[in-house]
Write an enzyme that holds these catalytic residues in place. Structure first.
Site, PDB file in Angstrom:
ATOM      1  CB  THR D  14      49.826  16.063  34.869  1.00 52.70           C
ATOM      2  OG1 THR D  14      48.113  16.422  35.069  1.00 52.70           O
ATOM      3  CG2 THR D  14      49.728  14.823  34.239  1.00 52.70           C
ATOM      4  CB  SER D  56      46.667  23.692  38.005  1.00 54.56           C
ATOM      5  OG  SER D  56      45.812  23.241  37.065  1.00 54.56           O
ATOM      6  CB  THR D  85      47.830  21.529  31.705  1.00 51.18           C
ATOM      7  OG1 THR D  85      46.707  20.358  32.216  1.00 51.18           O
ATOM      8  CG2 THR D  85      49.156  20.895  31.508  1.00 51.18           C
ATOM      9  CG  ASP D  86      42.863  21.004  34.075  1.00 51.07           C
ATOM     10  OD1 ASP D  86      42.632  21.152  33.001  1.00 51.07           O
ATOM     11  OD2 ASP D  86      43.074  20.216  34.853  1.00 51.07           O
TER      12      ASP D  86
END
Lengths: 164, 164, 164, 164
Positions: D14, D56, D85-86
């Site tokens: 992101t 990700s 972040t995932d």
């Protein structure tokens, strides 16, 4: 509507103030007009000219005469003048008297453009649009409103432009 | 210049897109118009009304009819319509045909307002100013320009509005 | 890693300067710390306390004694102190001497947070992280670096913190 | 404290998403790291290297192996990895296993940097500081907190990183 060519005369004012991180003071470096026009994706034919970089409280009669002269001598018949807010109304009246045959729209900002929370882009959008459609005369575009030069003043208490 | 009361009809478009940090997608939440008017220190009498929140590519003829109807029924004779850019020209023509006696200015943004680099504030400043001074008819205010509804299209290759 | 509770002591400095749109001067209103922590989506247990709001050039020995006292009396053993940059190194040394048993990280900004281009959020992210992992002592977190209090000074020519 | 040289490996996420104004979709162009470091006035010796630009959720085991390999082969012993972040926690565990002798700090953002409201600068400030002071191992710096790779997960409901 044919898009006329517009000259933007930069004279300073809050609009173009920068923060000097070494001294902690506000100062003038260069105009942000080109950057603002880019952000606004402006496709008007605009020529930006920095005439002076002064606080409008420091603006002299000689400075005002220079602005009037440049509006007269410029090849364009439609102009935007960026200006400090404190004496914007005074310069507007000088322009109304000295350049009656052209459309001149004055605008400025209460917060420097370099600060995230500036009203400058909103005001510039208004001024540039108005310069394309208003009849000859000098006008002030501030607070989302438009005032003829003869009937505008800044209320120093509230920071808002009012009709007189 | 007496300041007329202006109604801003919100219909969605890139203007009001938000970023959903859980899904990573863009979506509509609420209009940013009040916040933008505050930032612009607008002192025009404005009533903001959210009519719909749609992508302009998804806008149906029924949606367009609702916009026309609302412009007709609204008490104000001057309106700004925020709109997605892709079919803005089409809605402008519907408004030109359906609301000939009022001044309606359509505007939008190429970049969502919620993103720092939006052209939305510039466009809104233009639209709100133009709505106060243009004669009756439907107009598109984008790219710092103003187009009559009958002669505007968006160039999909460049993202720029052009005269036809 | 257990997340300790952290106290943020606000003392003023460029960090929290605002622009007064009526006077055109910079001034202190309220700290922006809560807003910054929200923007950073901080999930550390933080207590923000405004101890004073002064330019660090105006900070007196009595002010410094108050900062030392508050760091000592606060229930937390890990603290962040926001501070003007000009005398940050001096306060750091006072804290190193006066609060040897706690971890105190000083930070600040070269550009006010209220301006879009501030380094404040970057510095706060650093200071808050360092306060959780550094050993007892006073530290300065500026320019993406970390300095022990005994070996730091601000270079007034460049505005950059250096190791002495 | 001697300032070590730090390598920042960019992998996408992101953090570096942009808004495509022609399609209205988010996409990767170039990393904003240099701009962010400039804004933060970072004076750490940093080398930024774009290894890949992926979401990700789309990151494969082969991608993860490349990140591990590059962390091992890089001349620096301290690294920051920007990451979606995932699956950040998963890559952190791969790094903990594969690069035990170096300090590797992973960070990212919930909101793209290109949007005004991003947490990216806060997170980068934290990650860059932590990379200078934490012992060898892989760490996640998010939400103003620091987690060892073995004990972190992202809560998909809340978007917040938690200790497991």
């Amino acid at each position: 509507m044919a898009t006329p060519s517009i000259r933007v005369l930069v004279t300073g004012g809050t609009f173009d103030k920068e923060y000097d991180e070494l001294t902690g003071r506000l100062y003038f470096k260069e105009t942000h007009l080109p950057e603002m026009l880019r952000l606004g994706r402006a496709r008007v034919e605009v020529r930006v000219e920095t005439l002076m970089m002064v606080d409008s409280l420091d603006m002299t009669d000689a400075d005002r005469a220079r602005i009037v002269d440049r509006c007269r001598s410029a090849p364009e018949s439609r102009l935007v003048v960026t200006h400090g807010t404190d004496t914007m109304a005074e310069t507007a009246r000088a322009l109304a008297a000295g350049v009656p045959e052209k459309t001149v729209v004055l605008t400025g900002a209460m917060i420097p453009w370099a600060f995230g929370s500036s009203d400058g882009l909103f005001n510039l959008g208004g001024a540039l649009s108005l310069a394309q459609v208003l009849p000859p005369g000098a006008w002030v575009a501030m607070n989302g409103r438009v005032f003829p030069a003869a009937r505008v003043r800044k209320n120093r208490e509230t920071g808002v432009f009012e009709e007189t």
